[in-house]
Design a protein around this motif. Structure first.
Motif, short mmCIF file in Angstrom:
data_model
loop_
_atom_site.label_atom_id
_atom_site.label_comp_id
_atom_site.label_asym_id
_atom_site.label_seq_id
_atom_site.Cartn_x
_atom_site.Cartn_y
_atom_site.Cartn_z
N SER A 18 4.10 7.87 -0.74
CA SER A 18 5.59 7.87 -0.28
C SER A 18 6.72 8.33 -1.29
CB SER A 18 6.09 6.29 0.04
OG SER A 18 7.13 6.04 0.86
N GLN A 70 0.37 9.84 8.55
CA GLN A 70 0.03 8.41 8.16
C GLN A 70 1.19 7.62 8.75
OE1 GLN A 70 0.39 5.95 4.67
NE2 GLN A 70 -1.98 5.73 4.80
N SER A 200 -10.51 5.85 -3.00
CA SER A 200 -9.25 6.37 -3.53
C SER A 200 -9.00 5.24 -4.76
CB SER A 200 -8.10 5.77 -2.37
OG SER A 200 -6.93 5.95 -3.09
N ASN A 202 -7.63 5.71 -9.00
CA ASN A 202 -7.99 6.26 -10.34
C ASN A 202 -9.13 7.48 -10.39
OD1 ASN A 202 -6.44 4.31 -11.15
ND2 ASN A 202 -7.59 3.28 -12.58
C1 FMN Z 1 4.34 5.86 -5.73
C2 FMN Z 1 3.35 5.83 -4.58
C3 FMN Z 1 3.46 5.91 -3.33
C4 FMN Z 1 2.22 5.62 -2.32
N1 FMN Z 1 2.50 5.72 -0.94
C5 FMN Z 1 1.47 5.56 -0.18
C6 FMN Z 1 1.36 5.74 1.34
O1 FMN Z 1 2.76 6.33 1.63
N2 FMN Z 1 0.69 5.35 2.08
C7 FMN Z 1 -0.71 5.05 1.62
O2 FMN Z 1 -1.79 4.66 2.23
N3 FMN Z 1 -0.96 4.97 0.22
C8 FMN Z 1 0.19 5.08 -0.70
N4 FMN Z 1 -0.14 4.82 -2.01
C9 FMN Z 1 -1.31 4.62 -2.59
C10 FMN Z 1 -2.21 5.97 -2.80
O3 FMN Z 1 -2.43 6.91 -1.70
C11 FMN Z 1 -3.50 5.64 -3.72
O4 FMN Z 1 -4.38 4.97 -2.73
C12 FMN Z 1 -3.41 4.90 -4.81
O5 FMN Z 1 -2.18 5.16 -5.68
C13 FMN Z 1 -4.63 4.75 -5.69
O6 FMN Z 1 -4.98 6.18 -6.02
P1 FMN Z 1 -4.74 6.78 -7.25
O7 FMN Z 1 -5.06 6.01 -8.50
O8 FMN Z 1 -5.18 8.20 -7.28
O9 FMN Z 1 -3.03 7.09 -7.06
C14 FMN Z 1 1.09 5.32 -2.93
C15 FMN Z 1 0.92 5.03 -4.42
C16 FMN Z 1 1.99 5.49 -5.10
C17 FMN Z 1 1.81 5.18 -6.54
#
Ligand code: FMN
Length: 312
Positions: A18, A70, A200, A202
């Motif tokens: 988001s 989504q 999903s 890290n």
């Molecule tokens: C700023 C931000 C916004 C996010 N918005 C969404 C979202 O709109 N929908 C969703 O399913 N996950 C959202 N997430 C979660 C990510 O899709 C992801 O699952 C989570 O950050 C872990 O993965 P990463 O460590 O690669 O960031 C968001 C995460 C962050 C940090």
């Protein structure tokens, strides 16, 4: 690997985020190897009412594909209605958010609040699956908190609705985005269910991919690691990291794309979310960040970026 009827070579997908994963970020991620992208989460109620904040989230150029939209909702009826709108707009699939931890969403019973109500989660999912013919998926967490790690029970119920795959972000709602993901849950899901599972949390290195592949992950979703760093997809598919010059070129292109979508003023303000990450580790990055914060328009921001790149 096949996800949403799309064949993926490396299984590298850009996470829904988001406020970040609009089409400029998706376009750059695709250029460097993201094989599938998601929109950020979109309110089903907002879609049905065609609110002015919601509709732009569906905007994208033709080449922004394959793309999964989504939604988030706590209402099975809204879920089905919004799914039809998305299908009519030509998206390749629909993902239902059951992981968002933010209060605004959870207080309405949506996002990760659904981890506390498997029966409602199942009804929402059934409603979407029955409403459309495109593939449907769900994104879940490990559970609401460490005392209720119910991802397996949740995934088991959702699998029965006919979804195409599930994404697991194996942290609890209470953990938000911190702490080590509980990857043992991924192995359990893979051992007990037939559903393809997207991992999903890290994921940053080739070694992370290897570890998760060994646990059974079918695809890999990259979120924060791709912010201001679209090259992560190239690196994860065995290619090189970016040179400093390439970073500045892409940073400027990202700024231009955002300005073309949002206008100069809003585009340059939006770009500030990504700037720090683009210049991480470059000489003079700290001073650049301070100067870039003060730029009041795109012209000024471009000139600060050029001055910065001329300094080394
Ligand atoms: C700023 C931000 C916004 C996010 N918005 C969404 C979202 O709109 N929908 C969703 O399913 N996950 C959202 N997430 C979660 C990510 O899709 C992801 O699952 C989570 O950050 C872990 O993965 P990463 O460590 O690669 O960031 C968001 C995460 C962050 C940090």
């Amino acid at each position: 690997m096949n996800l949403y009827d799309i064949s993926l070579r490396h299984g590298l997908v850009l996470a829904p985020m988001s406020g970040y994963t609009n089409w400029p970020m998706r376009a750059l991620s695709r250029r460097f190897g993201a094989e599938l992208c998601y929109t950020e989460m979109i309110s089903s109620a907002g879609l049905i009412k065609s609110t002015k904040n919601t509709l732009p989230l569906l905007d994208r150029p033709m080449e922004d594909a394959p793309l999964i939209a989504q939604i988030f909702t706590a209402s099975p009826d809204d879920a089905g209605l919004s799914a039809r709108i998305i299908q009519d707009q030509g998206f390749d699939g629909i993902d239902i958010n059951m992981g968002c931890p933010v209060k605004k969403v959870v207080h309405k019973g949506a996002g990760s609040a659904l981890m506390k109500d498997i029966s409602l989660a199942q009804r929402i999912t059934e409603s979407v699956v029955q409403a459309v013919s495109i593939p449907v998926s769900v994104k879940i967490r490990a559970g609401w908190d460490s005392g209720s790690l119910n991802a397996l029970a949740m995934a088991d119920s959702l699998e029965k609705t006919g979804i195409a795959c599930i994404t697991l972000h194996p942290r609890t709602r209470a953990e938000m985005y911190l702490g080590t993901p509980r990857w043992e849950i991924l192995s359990t899901l893979k051992a007990q269910l037939k559903l393809p599972v997207v991992a999903s949390g890290n994921i940053k290195t080739v070694q992370d991919l290897e570890n998760l592949r060994c646990l059974g992950a079918d695809a890999f979703m990259i979120g924060r690691g791709a912010v201001g760093n679209p090259w992560i997809f190239r690196e994860l598919s065995g290619g090189p990291g970016p040179e400093a010059v390439e970073r500045i070129e892409i940073l400027l292109e990202h700024l231009d794309m955002l300005c073309s979508v949002l206008g100069d003023q809003r585009g340059s303000r939006f770009m500030k979310k990504y700037l720090s990450a683009y210049v991480k580790g470059l000489p003079g990055a700290a001073l650049f960040r301070q100067q870039a914060c003060t730029a009041e328009n795109a012209l000024k921001l471009r000139s600060i970026i050029k001055e910065f790149s001329n300094s080394w």
